[in-house]
Design a protein around this motif. Structure first.
Motif, short mmCIF file in Angstrom:
data_model
loop_
_atom_site.label_atom_id
_atom_site.label_comp_id
_atom_site.label_asym_id
_atom_site.label_seq_id
_atom_site.Cartn_x
_atom_site.Cartn_y
_atom_site.Cartn_z
N PRO B 201 0.83 -1.22 0.00
CA PRO B 201 0.00 0.00 0.00
C PRO B 201 0.86 1.27 0.00
N PHE B 202 2.03 1.20 0.62
CA PHE B 202 2.91 2.37 0.64
C PHE B 202 3.42 2.71 -0.77
N ALA B 203 3.61 1.68 -1.57
CA ALA B 203 4.09 1.94 -2.94
C ALA B 203 3.06 2.77 -3.69
N LYS B 204 1.78 2.44 -3.46
CA LYS B 204 0.71 3.19 -4.13
C LYS B 204 0.71 4.64 -3.67
N LYS B 205 0.92 4.78 -2.38
CA LYS B 205 0.80 6.11 -1.79
C LYS B 205 2.06 6.96 -1.98
N TYR B 206 3.21 6.33 -1.84
CA TYR B 206 4.46 7.10 -1.85
C TYR B 206 5.38 6.74 -3.02
N GLY B 207 4.91 5.85 -3.87
CA GLY B 207 5.77 5.40 -4.97
C GLY B 207 5.79 6.34 -6.16
N THR B 208 4.87 7.31 -6.19
CA THR B 208 4.83 8.26 -7.30
C THR B 208 5.67 9.49 -6.92
N PRO B 209 6.04 10.30 -7.91
CA PRO B 209 6.81 11.51 -7.58
C PRO B 209 6.06 12.42 -6.60
N GLU B 210 4.73 12.52 -6.75
CA GLU B 210 3.97 13.37 -5.82
C GLU B 210 3.98 12.75 -4.43
N GLY B 211 3.83 11.40 -4.40
CA GLY B 211 3.81 10.70 -3.12
C GLY B 211 5.15 10.81 -2.42
N ALA B 212 6.22 10.70 -3.20
CA ALA B 212 7.56 10.72 -2.61
C ALA B 212 7.83 12.06 -1.94
N ALA B 213 7.15 13.12 -2.41
CA ALA B 213 7.34 14.44 -1.82
C ALA B 213 6.83 14.48 -0.37
N LEU B 214 5.97 13.52 -0.02
CA LEU B 214 5.45 13.47 1.35
C LEU B 214 6.44 12.83 2.32
N LEU B 215 7.47 12.22 1.77
CA LEU B 215 8.47 11.56 2.61
C LEU B 215 9.58 12.56 2.94
N PRO B 216 10.33 12.31 4.02
CA PRO B 216 11.48 13.18 4.30
C PRO B 216 12.43 13.18 3.11
N SER B 217 13.11 14.29 2.91
CA SER B 217 14.05 14.40 1.79
C SER B 217 15.26 13.52 2.06
N GLU B 218 16.06 13.32 1.02
CA GLU B 218 17.29 12.53 1.20
C GLU B 218 18.17 13.19 2.25
N GLU B 219 18.19 14.53 2.24
CA GLU B 219 19.02 15.24 3.21
C GLU B 219 18.54 14.95 4.62
N GLU B 220 17.22 15.02 4.81
CA GLU B 220 16.68 14.73 6.13
C GLU B 220 16.93 13.28 6.54
N ASP B 221 16.76 12.40 5.56
CA ASP B 221 16.99 10.98 5.80
C ASP B 221 18.41 10.77 6.32
N ARG B 222 19.38 11.37 5.63
CA ARG B 222 20.78 11.20 6.03
C ARG B 222 21.06 11.86 7.38
N LYS B 223 20.40 12.99 7.60
CA LYS B 223 20.58 13.66 8.89
C LYS B 223 20.09 12.76 10.02
N MET B 224 18.93 12.15 9.79
CA MET B 224 18.40 11.26 10.82
C MET B 224 19.38 10.14 11.11
N TYR B 225 19.92 9.59 10.06
CA TYR B 225 20.85 8.47 10.24
C TYR B 225 22.11 8.92 10.98
N HIS B 226 22.69 10.00 10.50
CA HIS B 226 23.96 10.44 11.09
C HIS B 226 23.78 10.87 12.54
N ASP B 227 22.70 11.62 12.80
CA ASP B 227 22.46 12.06 14.18
C ASP B 227 22.28 10.87 15.10
N ALA B 228 21.53 9.88 14.60
CA ALA B 228 21.28 8.70 15.43
C ALA B 228 22.59 7.96 15.71
N CYS B 229 23.42 7.82 14.67
CA CYS B 229 24.70 7.12 14.85
C CYS B 229 25.53 7.79 15.94
N GLU B 230 25.57 9.12 15.83
CA GLU B 230 26.38 9.88 16.77
C GLU B 230 25.87 9.70 18.20
#
Lengths: 604, 382
Positions: B201-230
């Motif tokens: 169901p997520f692919a339907k909702k977030y798999g399109t370019p419009e849907g993907a815009a609802l997800l955190p950006s790559e920058e945010e994604d990486r920030k989450m990862y790096h901050d958590a690692c630290e």
């Protein structure tokens, strides 16, 4: 085979706008005139096509001969000659028309005359062909034959009141067309006892029989064993076989005489010897002069063709060799590119021709190709008095050694409905067109005349023309020599390395604009990589545009998938596969299609 | 003869409800279907009994699906049969994946009794609204109660699964989650970025370019990862694999087998195995699996073993996921060839690009290399 007198022969072609029913009508004519049933015809045609396919010759039949028993009780020979319909092949069209005595103009009863029909109609009238109209698709609910008849009379100026109203698709009233062909198209003339004089309107290469020459006999006779000569190329051959065109097959016969359309074979090794438009005559008793209108067609557009897989270079060479056997207008010679490796610089009649060849190489020879930006032939006048013909931008000499450059220009005629005159004039202006004049064809239609640089029309001019006129403009051109122009070579640097295959020649005044668009396009095409990639466009040492492909930010498989390593592997393999379709230039991977992106700079 | 180490994976495909992002083989099933499935599992295990002569069980892992909804008696039967056929190491790690909504005192007691010593709890987030978006059946409070009960029941090795890069999740929210978790102090934390899988169901909702815009950006994604690692590092958690963090000595030993080219046997529908140099997987369809059971064991001998090339590639692309990376010595011990000969150019280039670090014969991904590890690891395909 029964002998037919000249007065019982009709040589004609069908002219129509795309989708107005040209091939459907041709099928009906073949079906209703031949002695074969529809079923038999299909089977025979198909059988023959398979055979043709095995032998690697052209599948599409260029001409067909059928017999029609008319209402007057006599039998008539119909030779229906097919004509290509694109400006790239204008010369071939004109030679096909020259082989005919008349033309059937098919007009859609709902859509009426379309702009693109006109060029061919005028071309036919130029060749003194008798043109008569047929109104097709009269069974459509939206059909309005009355309006279409008026239109034909007003716009083209030919009588259309008693034009047959038919449905080629549903076989309605086809007989009226057949009768009109008998009545309206004149029988051929020509002296069967004069020296042989035949017009070549096409030729194809068959690996068993050599070249099969398609011709219209104007005067004299040709038969097996006769020694013939091609008047322009001077090549001489002994005729092995002559014959006529059945439905999808070749029917050998004793001889062809004045007024007839048919073929000959003579163990000819290459179509280079049997140029379209050349005159065939008898070596022992040549005709006084060749038929008018022959010209050697020269390539107008060049581009580099490279195998995507470098190891396929020999395959590409073999494929080009084979295609050239069948296509006298294709030229090629080896070249190398730093970015793309070994390939060929190929010459074409135009962009459509380029696309056809490219598609045939990919489809019939299973080659994956990279095509570089097409270029016209520039003339470079060097300071030392030397003149170079430049077909590959990479070979442009140092600007300091150039006195001036010339580029090819065309005389373009654009037919357009009056409401679009403004936008079309704007377009021509943008493309550096020089206004030559305008003629009103009628109240609502005008003919615009421009001199245009060829390099401004080879990419996408036709598309732009159509989009700005909502499809109502038609376009025709002929070469009009060379014109002195300020031209520069635009180089593209990816990650500070020059990519030779992306260089192109451009008008100085539009260099900045082109450079900017090119960089933008490449930025779209080049995927993000592990590092930042500057894309620059330069004229000489001066960078005039720049874009940056940012470094890849995230590409990580966080998920575990249990122990399903196969799935992980597939993901990585897909990634690697994607890289295979790229070309390594320095440390940067450039997708193959990026090399063709210059083609689409203007597409919105 | 010294026995070889083996990890056992047992797939329990049943769920109360399928989550909106999940593409594993899992579904709701009646008790009858479940019972039939467990019979197949026991039968499959029986087919492998001859392996008991050559293998020592080091880890057992009940994964899913949701193994924690299975009747503990069924799990017990499996464990008993394993002990019938195999020698199980005294310190074997025996894990069960647990949905926080299914933790009861009775379950905990039963798991403890049958020998399960590690829980991997799929919390995913401590924000109830995010749990709802994901289609999870539990709340954060359910988790907290379950976690405390598990500790009280004596489970001293607990892992918590978390997800980031979720729709509606900000880096701040994510760090709140990380802080909350470290305060709670599980022994192991897995932090997976949401990936949008086809057919969900997520692919339907977030798999399109419009849907993907609802997800955190790559920058945010990486920030989450790096901050958590630290943060996790400061809190005493070691990143021993790209997405896995553990207190000292608390690595998931079972998962380490996957990344270290160890032998593991997967039982149940769609389960994957790596045995005797061969990779194979069970049918993904329940009925096909059931029918195939009598023929599955033959694959260990009859299947085509993987090529040396494939083994080298996997050694690299799996090994490099680990914090410890790979060493040139391990490579030459495993293959009798030098890593330099196969990968010298690739390694030098990637080191130059700062994607890899190469020190004292040990090759590891740098932080930058982790961010784009697919691109980096793909370079190791020969």
């Amino acid at each position: 085979m029964a002998e037919y007198k000249q007065e019982n022969i009709r040589n004609f072609c069908i002219i129509a706008h795309i989708d107005h029913g040209k091939s459907t009508l041709a099928d009906r004519i073949i079906e209703m005139t031949g002695l074969l049933t529809q079923r038999e015809m299909q089977e025979q045609v198909l059988d023959n096509m398979d055979l043709e396919r095995e032998r690697g010759i052209t599948i599409k039949s260029q001409a067909v001969r059928t017999i029609y028993k008319a209402k007057d009780g006599q039998e008539y020979v119909f030779n229906l000659i097919d004509t290509p319909g694109h400006v790239d092949f204008n010369y071939e069209v004109s030679r096909s028309l020259a082989a005919c005595d008349g033309a059937v103009l098919v007009v859609d009863a709902a859509q009426g005359i379309e702009a693109q029909t006109l060029a061919n109609v005028y071309l036919a009238l130029d060749h003194d062909l008798e043109v008569f109209p047929v109104i097709n698709k009269i069974d459509l609910p939206s059909a309005d034959p009355k309006r279409v008849i008026d239109e034909i009379e007003d716009v083209i100026g030919i009588e259309a009141e008693d034009a047959p109203q038919i449905s080629a698709k549903n076989g309605i009233n086809i007989e009226a067309v057949l009768e009109a062909i008998v009545e309206k198209i004149p029988a051929p003339e020509g002296d069967p006892d004069a020296p042989l004089k035949a017009l070549i309107f096409d030729s194809i290469y068959d690996s068993y029989r050599g070249v099969i020459v398609f011709m219209r006999i104007m005067d004299g006779k040709v038969r097996r064993g006769m020694n013939i000569k091609m008047m322009a190329t001077g090549a001489a051959f002994d005729v092995v076989e002559v014959g006529t065109f059945g439905a999808g097959r070749f029917n050998p016969c004793e001889e062809l005489s004045a007024g007839m359309v048919g073929y000959l074979t003579a163990s000819i090794k290459t179509v280079q010897d049997t140029r379209v438009g050349d005159t065939v005559t008898e070596t022992a008793r040549p005709c006084a002069e060749a038929l008018p209108g022959y010209k050697k067609v020269l390539p107008m557009v060049y581009c580099g063709l490279y195998p995507a897989d470098g190891a396929k270079y020999p395959d590409l060479r073999d494929a080009l060799e084979k295609l050239q056997l069948n296509d006298a207008s294709l030229s090629y010679e080896p070249e190398t590119s730093v970015a793309l490796g070994f390939g060929f610089r190929c010459g074409f009649l135009g962009l459509l021709h380029l696309e056809i060849i490219q598609e045939r190489l990919e489809r019939e020879y299973n080659l994956d190709l990279i095509t570089t930006a097409p270029s016209v032939v520039y003339k470079i006048h060097k300071t030392d008095g030397q003149v170079i013909e430049l077909t590959n931008p990479t070979n442009m000499p140092d600007p300091t050694s150039i006195e001036y450059m010339e580029e090819p220009v065309v005389d373009a005629q654009i037919m357009v409905t009056t409401e679009f005159i403004g936008p079309i004039m704007d377009l021509c202006q943008e493309r550096r067109g020089i206004y030559q004049g305008m003629e009103y064809m009628e109240d609502t239609r005008a003919l615009l005349k421009y001199k245009l640089p060829l390099n401004e029309i080879i990419y996408d001019f036709f598309d732009a023309l159509k989009s700005r006129s909502r499809g109502y403009a038609s376009f025709d051109y002929e070469m009009a020599g060379y014109m002195r122009s300020p031209l520069v070579k635009l180089d593209i640097l990816v990650n500070r390395e020059e990519v030779d295959a992306l260089s192109f020649i451009v008008f100085e005044g539009t260099a900045y604009e082109r450079a900017r668009k090119m960089c933008e396009k490449l930025k779209e095409e080049i995927p993000r990589q592990l590092f930042e990639i500057p894309i620059q466009a330069a004229v000489g040492n001066r960078i005039i545009a720049r874009e940056t492909v940012k470094a890849m930010r995230k590409d990580v498989l966080a998920k575990c998938y249990g122990g399903d390593i196969t799935r992980k592997r597939k993901l990585l393999e897909k990634q690697k596969e994607g890289k295979k379709r790229m070309r390594q230039v320095g440390t940067v991977e450039i997708p193959q299609k990026a090399f063709m992106s210059v083609l689409k700079l203007d597409s919105e | 003869m010294k026995k070889k180490d083996l990890g056992l994976y047992i797939h329990i495909p049943f769920c109360v409800r399928k989550c909106a992002y999940c593409d594993f083989v899992s579904f709701r099933a009646s008790e009858t279907v479940q019972n039939a499935y467990f019979r197949s599992l026991l039968q499959e295990l029986g087919e492998y009994q001859i392996l008991g002569n050559t293998y020592l069980i080091r880890t057992i892992y009940f994964g899913g699906g949701t193994p924690s909804i299975a009747d503990p008696i069924q799990l017990m039967r499996i464990l008993l049969l394993i002990r019938d056929h195999f020698l199980v190491a005294e310190d074997a790690e025996i894990t069960i994946e647990v949905n926080p909504g299914t933790i009861t005192r009775e379950n905990l007691k039963a798991w403890k009794q049958i020998g399960i010593n590690r829980l991997s709890i799929g919390l995913q987030s401590d924000y109830d609204e995010l749990l709802k978006t994901l289609g999870r059946i539990h709340t954060y409070d359910d988790f907290l109660a379950g976690y405390k009960a598990a500790r009280a029941a004596g489970f001293d090795n607990i892992s918590v699964d978390l997800m980031y890069s979720l729709p509606g999740q900000t880096p701040e929210m994510w760090m709140n989650t990380i802080r909350n978790m470290t305060a709670l102090g599980p022994d192991h934390i897995s932090a997976y970025a949401l990936s949008i899988e086809q057919g969900t169901p997520f692919a339907k909702k977030y798999g399109t370019p419009e849907g993907a815009a609802l997800l955190p950006s790559e920058e945010e994604d990486r920030k989450m990862y790096h901050d958590a690692c630290e943060y996790l590092k400061a809190a005493g958690y070691e990143r021993y694999e790209i997405s896995n963090f553990a207190k000292p000595g608390r690595y998931s030993r079972h998962n380490m087998i996957y990344w270290s080219m160890g032998d593991y046997l997967g039982l149940g529908v769609n389960a994957s195995s790596y045995m005797n140099g061969r990779r194979f997987a069970n049918p993904a369809d329940l009925n096909e699996y059931r029918k195939a059971v009598p023929k599955l064991a033959a694959r260990i001998k009859e299947n085509e073993p993987q090529t040396k090339k494939a083994a080298m590639e996997e050694f690299m692309f799996l090994g490099l996921r680990r914090g410890c990376g790979v060493t040139v010595k391990e490579f030459s011990d495993a293959f009798g060839e030098e890593m330099e000969k196969k990968y010298g150019d690739v390694i030098r280039r990637l080191v130059r690009q700062k994607m890899l670090s190469f020190e004292d014969g040990r090759l590891t991904l740098t932080d930058a290399g982790i961010d784009v590890s697919n691109a980096v690891l793909a370079e190791f395909l020969l």
